[in-house]
Design a protein around this motif. Structure first.
Motif, PDB file in Angstrom:
ATOM      1  N   GLY A   1       0.818  -1.221   0.000  1.00 30.26           N
ATOM      2  CA  GLY A   1       0.000   0.000   0.000  1.00 30.26           C
ATOM      3  C   GLY A   1       0.844   1.259   0.000  1.00 30.26           C
TER       4      GLY A   1
ATOM      5  N   VAL B   1       2.485   1.636  -3.508  1.00 31.43           N
ATOM      6  CA  VAL B   1       1.490   2.045  -4.500  1.00 31.43           C
ATOM      7  C   VAL B   1       1.088   3.502  -4.287  1.00 31.43           C
ATOM      8  N   ALA B   2       0.940   3.909  -3.037  1.00 28.22           N
ATOM      9  CA  ALA B   2       0.560   5.294  -2.762  1.00 28.22           C
ATOM     10  C   ALA B   2       1.630   6.277  -3.231  1.00 28.22           C
TER      11      ALA B   2
ATOM     12  N   ASN C   1       1.656   6.322  -7.016  1.00 28.23           N
ATOM     13  CA  ASN C   1       0.467   7.027  -7.473  1.00 28.23           C
ATOM     14  C   ASN C   1       0.662   8.542  -7.358  1.00 28.23           C
TER      15      ASN C   1
ATOM     16  N   THR D   1      -1.277   1.596 -11.845  1.00 26.84           N
ATOM     17  CA  THR D   1      -0.464   1.236 -10.686  1.00 26.84           C
ATOM     18  C   THR D   1      -1.351   0.880  -9.500  1.00 26.84           C
ATOM     19  N   THR D   2      -2.396   1.653  -9.296  1.00 26.18           N
ATOM     20  CA  THR D   2      -3.327   1.377  -8.212  1.00 26.18           C
ATOM     21  C   THR D   2      -4.024   0.041  -8.420  1.00 26.18           C
TER      22      THR D   2
END
Length: 65
Positions: free
Chosen positions: A13, A16-17, A20, A35-36
């Motif tokens: 997470g 990814v954050a 993003n 990507t999310t």
């Protein structure tokens, strides 16, 4: 409870954050969305694998082979 599973999900997470955020700042909205979605799929695969292991343990405990 296996703490490694929580760390895997949290690590995914966070990565990814960050990706993003970087991609949105670079005005690459489509890549940020992909990507999310890829991160969600990775986490779902990990969770499904753990659920499969849980069902195998329940079968062995109750002798449902």
């Amino acid at each position: 409870m296996d703490i490694d599973l929580i760390f895997k999900i949290a690590g995914t997470g966070i990565i990814v954050a960050v990706l993003n955020l970087v991609l949105k700042r670079a005005e690459r909205e489509e890549q940020a969305m992909m990507t999310t979605l890829a991160g969600i799929i990775v986490v779902l695969v990990v969770i499904i694998d753990e659920i499969g292991d849980l069902f195998e343990k329940v079968k062995s405990v109750f002798g449902l082979w």
